[in-house]
Enzyme design. Structure first.
Site, mmCIF file in Angstrom:
data_model
loop_
_atom_site.group_PDB
_atom_site.id
_atom_site.type_symbol
_atom_site.label_atom_id
_atom_site.label_comp_id
_atom_site.label_asym_id
_atom_site.label_seq_id
_atom_site.Cartn_x
_atom_site.Cartn_y
_atom_site.Cartn_z
ATOM 1 N N LYS A 183 0.919 -1.304 0.090
ATOM 2 C CA LYS A 183 0.069 0.022 -0.152
ATOM 3 C C LYS A 183 0.670 1.388 0.124
ATOM 4 O O LYS A 183 0.771 2.470 0.976
ATOM 5 C CB LYS A 183 -0.420 0.621 1.239
ATOM 6 C CG LYS A 183 -1.847 -0.801 0.566
ATOM 7 C CD LYS A 183 -3.105 -0.875 1.563
ATOM 8 C CE LYS A 183 -4.527 -0.470 1.428
ATOM 9 N NZ LYS A 183 -5.459 -0.959 0.426
ATOM 10 N N GLU A 219 -7.294 -5.859 -10.450
ATOM 11 C CA GLU A 219 -7.989 -5.506 -9.153
ATOM 12 C C GLU A 219 -8.971 -4.361 -10.402
ATOM 13 O O GLU A 219 -8.760 -3.918 -11.639
ATOM 14 C CB GLU A 219 -7.078 -4.621 -9.023
ATOM 15 C CG GLU A 219 -6.612 -5.321 -7.432
ATOM 16 C CD GLU A 219 -5.789 -4.960 -6.182
ATOM 17 O OE1 GLU A 219 -6.418 -4.836 -6.432
ATOM 18 O OE2 GLU A 219 -4.539 -4.782 -6.508
HETATM 19 C C1 LIG Z 1 -6.365 -1.854 0.074
HETATM 20 C C2 LIG Z 1 -6.498 -2.658 -1.209
HETATM 21 C C3 LIG Z 1 -7.665 -3.468 -1.160
HETATM 22 C C4 LIG Z 1 -8.520 -3.971 -0.421
HETATM 23 O O1 LIG Z 1 -7.849 -4.670 1.105
HETATM 24 P P1 LIG Z 1 -8.264 -4.331 2.137
HETATM 25 O O2 LIG Z 1 -6.843 -5.282 3.414
HETATM 26 O O3 LIG Z 1 -9.346 -6.028 1.588
HETATM 27 O O4 LIG Z 1 -8.699 -3.832 2.706
HETATM 28 C C5 LIG Z 1 -7.332 -3.908 -2.756
HETATM 29 N N1 LIG Z 1 -6.878 -3.429 -3.267
HETATM 30 C C6 LIG Z 1 -5.812 -2.534 -3.376
HETATM 31 C C7 LIG Z 1 -5.157 -1.997 -4.716
HETATM 32 C C8 LIG Z 1 -5.762 -1.675 -1.799
HETATM 33 O O5 LIG Z 1 -4.624 -0.324 -1.972
#
Ligand SMILES: *Cc1c(COP(=O)(O)O)cnc(C)c1O
Length: 340
Positions: A183, A219
């Site tokens: 992230k 995604e």
């Molecule tokens: C945060 C995020 C998710 C979802 O993650 P969770 O842990 O389920 O909240 C999915 N894809 C991306 C690109 C993200 O930044």
């Protein structure tokens, strides 16, 4: 509890009373930080985060359950993911125990902001960034771990609705060897233009295909993707370009526990468009049913455009577990202790 109109909350920022701050110099060990009144803070114009994007975020929710306990959902997973991100961005990883202790403190201090059961959650946002000054492209000399939180409303008001998505033809979210699997703050601004364009064209969000072959789904904006075909659940495998969502991992476990077959595999856009159901998932919406996908001239509508049965079943059980309406077989809930 605060005297606010809980039902008016959306997914937007409502400042709360307290934030948590810890700082460390490069090469030194993290020490516990402290709670401070929620406020602006000052930073060097040469801070690593401002100049070179040396920063990470996490996103998690604290829920008030039917038993009136305040719980986190698998917070250790957020701690570990932030550690993996810190390694990737050359920042000192925050120890898991310090991370969990810090989020507990922030939620406890802001407990009056946790919405009543079923009417939303306290969204908790830990951030880790290079706060010290640096001129050349290099890690910052010091780092800040900060946590703030904000009450948010339930994602779906008046029932779940299925969203329309469009496959991005011109943009990719992540490339092999890049930072898509963590992230990193820098991963998100490049998605704003494609997302804005999709919204202007009447879609809820974009679907990204893989950068190498432009054939497989990766995604949906910042959420993970699933589809269901003949009762089998498929989701793109974690190849490094996909963010390992905690909701995604939990859905895989929950579905298997409920007797469904789950495959982590390459999911071509073609296969996804031939599926019976599709949904995306993440902390914000938990599960968001997909009503249609547009790929160039081709449009697929799932069922009659309303959420499918497997999607609804998984949503009911996951949110039931989070609200303690259902047994937490997996030990996923972590109570925020009464810190006095
Ligand atoms: C945060 C995020 C998710 C979802 O993650 P969770 O842990 O389920 O909240 C999915 N894809 C991306 C690109 C993200 O930044």
């Amino acid at each position: 509890m605060k005297d606010i109109d809980w039902d008016a909350l959306t997914f937007s920022l409502t400042p709360t009373d307290w934030m948590y701050v810890a700082e460390v110099n490069a090469g030194e060990a993290w020490m516990p930080g402290s709670l401070q009144p929620y406020a602006n803070f000052s930073i060097s114009p040469a801070a690593g985060v401002l100049n070179y994007g040396q920063g990470l975020f996490e996103g998690m929710k604290a829920y008030r359950t039917e038993a009136d306990r305040i719980v986190f959902f698998r917070p250790e997973e957020n701690a570990r993911r932030m550690q993996a991100g810190a390694d990737r961005l050359r920042m000192p990883p925050v120890p898991e125990s310090l991370f969990v202790d810090a989020i507990e403190q922030v939620v406890h201090a802001n407990r009056d902001w946790v919405p009543p059961c079923g009417r939303g959650a306290l969204y908790v946002r830990p951030i880790l960034f290079g706060s010290g000054p640096v001129l050349g492209v290099a890690p910052a000399p010091s780092f800040t771990f900060m946590i703030y939180c904000t009450p948010v409303g339930p994602y779906f008001k008046g029932g779940m609705s299925a969203i329309s998505l469009v496959i991005s033809e011109d943009h990719h979210r992540a490339a092999p060897g890049g930072s898509g699997g963590v992230k990193a703050i820098g991963n998100y601004a490049p998605g704003m233009m494609p997302s804005y364009a999709a919204k202007a064209a009447g879609f809820a969000e974009v679907i990204y295909l893989d950068a190498e072959t432009h054939t497989c789904i990766e995604e949906v904006g910042a959420a993970n993707f699933f589809c269901v075909k003949d009762g089998v659940l498929s989701t793109p495998s974690l190849t490094g370009t996909i963010l390992p969502g905690i909701t995604r991992a939990s859905i895989i476990e929950l579905a298997r526990h409920r007797g469904l077959e789950v495959r982590e595999e390459r999911v071509t856009a073609e296969a996804a468009m031939a599926a019976d159901e599709a949904f995306c998932c993440g902390t914000a919406a938990v599960i968001s049913p997909i009503g249609s996908i547009t790929h160039g001239e081709q449009v697929t509508t799932y069922g009659d455009g309303t959420p499918g049965p497997v999607t609804m079943d998984l949503y009911a059980h996951l949110t039931g577990l989070q609200a303690e309406r259902e047994e937490d077989h997996f030990g996923w809930l972590h109570e925020v202790p009464d810190l006095g």
